[in-house]
Design a protein around this motif. Structure first.
Motif, mmCIF file in Angstrom:
data_model
loop_
_atom_site.group_PDB
_atom_site.id
_atom_site.type_symbol
_atom_site.label_atom_id
_atom_site.label_comp_id
_atom_site.label_asym_id
_atom_site.label_seq_id
_atom_site.Cartn_x
_atom_site.Cartn_y
_atom_site.Cartn_z
ATOM 1 N N MET A 174 -28.616 -25.994 72.902
ATOM 2 C CA MET A 174 -29.167 -26.632 71.647
ATOM 3 C C MET A 174 -29.669 -25.486 70.731
ATOM 4 O O MET A 174 -29.478 -25.194 69.590
ATOM 5 N N ALA A 175 -30.512 -24.252 71.421
ATOM 6 C CA ALA A 175 -30.998 -23.211 70.992
ATOM 7 C C ALA A 175 -29.886 -22.246 70.214
ATOM 8 O O ALA A 175 -29.951 -21.762 69.190
ATOM 9 N N ALA A 176 -28.621 -22.225 71.082
ATOM 10 C CA ALA A 176 -27.751 -21.606 70.431
ATOM 11 C C ALA A 176 -27.107 -22.034 69.080
ATOM 12 O O ALA A 176 -26.549 -21.107 68.207
ATOM 13 N N SER A 177 -27.356 -23.135 68.740
ATOM 14 C CA SER A 177 -27.029 -23.915 67.405
ATOM 15 C C SER A 177 -27.824 -23.687 66.365
ATOM 16 O O SER A 177 -27.641 -24.260 65.347
ATOM 17 N N LEU A 178 -29.248 -23.323 66.800
ATOM 18 C CA LEU A 178 -30.212 -23.265 65.754
ATOM 19 C C LEU A 178 -29.796 -22.010 64.325
ATOM 20 O O LEU A 178 -29.084 -21.055 64.944
ATOM 21 N N PRO A 179 -30.323 -22.300 63.453
ATOM 22 C CA PRO A 179 -30.138 -21.241 62.273
ATOM 23 C C PRO A 179 -31.247 -20.138 62.387
ATOM 24 O O PRO A 179 -32.306 -20.351 62.053
ATOM 25 N N ALA A 180 -30.606 -19.170 63.093
ATOM 26 C CA ALA A 180 -31.465 -17.949 63.400
ATOM 27 C C ALA A 180 -32.438 -17.539 62.210
ATOM 28 O O ALA A 180 -33.596 -16.981 62.121
ATOM 29 N N SER A 181 -31.824 -17.454 61.001
ATOM 30 C CA SER A 181 -32.302 -16.924 59.591
ATOM 31 C C SER A 181 -33.496 -18.056 59.421
ATOM 32 O O SER A 181 -34.549 -17.438 58.473
ATOM 33 N N ALA A 182 -33.570 -19.161 59.651
ATOM 34 C CA ALA A 182 -34.646 -20.273 59.193
ATOM 35 C C ALA A 182 -35.805 -20.057 60.534
ATOM 36 O O ALA A 182 -36.888 -20.767 60.048
ATOM 37 N N LEU A 183 -35.607 -19.338 61.548
ATOM 38 C CA LEU A 183 -36.451 -19.571 62.605
ATOM 39 C C LEU A 183 -37.551 -18.422 62.050
ATOM 40 O O LEU A 183 -37.448 -17.487 61.718
ATOM 41 N N ARG A 184 -38.965 -18.908 62.809
ATOM 42 C CA ARG A 184 -40.023 -18.013 62.740
ATOM 43 C C ARG A 184 -40.790 -17.722 64.242
ATOM 44 O O ARG A 184 -40.822 -18.736 64.456
ATOM 45 N N LEU A 185 -41.352 -16.583 64.294
ATOM 46 C CA LEU A 185 -42.271 -16.557 65.518
ATOM 47 C C LEU A 185 -43.424 -17.538 65.396
ATOM 48 O O LEU A 185 -43.969 -17.732 64.228
ATOM 49 N N LEU A 186 -44.038 -17.948 66.455
ATOM 50 C CA LEU A 186 -44.962 -18.891 66.276
ATOM 51 C C LEU A 186 -46.173 -18.227 66.423
ATOM 52 O O LEU A 186 -46.329 -17.079 66.655
ATOM 53 N N PRO A 187 -47.255 -18.904 65.652
ATOM 54 C CA PRO A 187 -48.757 -18.282 65.979
ATOM 55 C C PRO A 187 -49.106 -17.687 67.201
ATOM 56 O O PRO A 187 -49.653 -16.947 67.580
ATOM 57 N N GLN A 188 -48.715 -18.559 68.294
ATOM 58 C CA GLN A 188 -48.853 -18.214 69.737
ATOM 59 C C GLN A 188 -47.806 -17.484 70.335
ATOM 60 O O GLN A 188 -46.836 -17.945 70.605
#
Length: 309
Positions: A174-188
């Motif tokens: 599932m993670a491999a299918s995520l749009p990498a450009s849309a993701l952000r690091l979490l505050p934690q």
């Protein structure tokens, strides 16, 4: 599985005039290589190791995970709007404790069990496999929920090992299918931006455009994300962070300890061995865990397969 943390106080810096590039914020997993690489590395590390038989068993488990990845039908990924909504809320889109799993994840569990369901396995393994096969879909989903919420009963530890391995397959796909450009690091920053789980270990690069960058590897979905070095991944402090290792070894795996929160996390250095794998080398370095624990530090988060295995 989940454990709180704090955003690090430090930040990555580089000289623009010197042409220094910032490391990629995150790297999505490659399911076709993730488990086969771990299996191959475990087989290498098992040779002459005090825990050789166990490491070979874990290599077989990783081979079973690879078989599941390569034989299962494609999964439907998350809709872009769902990902964007989670990111806007500073939440992981595949939150391990809230994501509605596709029932197809149990197909991966079936492939894993087929991999172990033969006469060459020890009687105790065959018994656990038979016990798990006898459970219905609802009972298996309950085991998965127990694992993801960290509420595994001692009596379920054997079956949950295979459930956990199947969930790693599912969440990695599932993670491999995520749009990498849309993701952000979490505050934690010590938590995975993909599913919110804790890392298995950190890996320090030795080559590429940003040698020396540190990436934490998710224990569930295998996503890697950049985290500034010499900053505790549990509490975010840097004042008392230090490295501990076993005297006389190759220095591939070290424990990064923090005297502010009295935790440690494993760090793996590719400069010492370019074939090191965060998932395999963590399992093969349990002696370091014992020594560091005896000295008074607690691990940032357990390896989920060790937790239930």
């Amino acid at each position: 599985m989940k454990q709180g943390g704090f955003a690090p106080q430090g930040k990555w810096t580089g000289s623009a005039l010197g042409g220094v590039k910032a490391p990629d914020a995150l790297i999505l997993p490659n399911p076709g290589k993730r488990f086969s690489d771990t299996a191959t590395r475990l087989e290498t590390l098992a040779i002459g190791h005090p825990m050789e038989d166990w490491l070979r068993f874990m290599a077989k488990l990783a081979h079973g995970q690879h078989a599941a990845v390569t034989t299962l039908s494609p999964l439907a990924g998350l809709e872009q709007s769902v990902v964007e909504q989670a990111v806007d809320a500073r939440m992981p889109p595949l939150a391990a404790d809230g994501h509605r799993r596709d029932p197809a994840w149990r197909d991966g569990l079936a492939v894993l069990l087929d991999h172990f369901d033969n006469g060459s396995m020890p009687p105790q393994v065959q018994a656990v496999v038979a016990q798990l096969r006898a459970r219905g879909a609802v009972a298996i989903e309950n085991l998965a929920d127990e694992f993801l919420h960290g509420n595994v009963e001692a009596a379920d530890a054997g079956p949950v090992l295979y459930v956990a391995a199947a969930l790693q397959v599912y969440f990695t796909r599932m993670a491999a299918s995520l749009p990498a450009s849309a993701l952000r690091l979490l505050p934690q920053r010590g938590l995975c931006p993909g599913c919110g789980s804790t890392p298995i270990a950190g890996l320090v690069t030795a080559t590429g455009q940003t040698p020396g960058a540190r990436y934490l590897y998710c224990s569930l979905c295998s996503t890697a994300w950049n985290h500034v070095r010499t900053v505790c991944i549990t509490c975010g402090e840097s004042r008392t962070v230090s490295l501990e290792g076993i005297e006389g070894d190759a220095g591939i795996v070290k424990a990064e300890t923090c005297n502010d929160c009295h935790t440690y996390a494993k760090m793996i250095y590719l400069a010492q061995d370019m074939k090191a794998d965060p998932f395999a080398d963590d399992l093969a370095s349990l002696g370091l865990d014992v020594l560091v624990a005896e000295a008074g530090w607690s691990r940032h988060a357990p390896n989920p397969l060790l937790l239930v295995g």
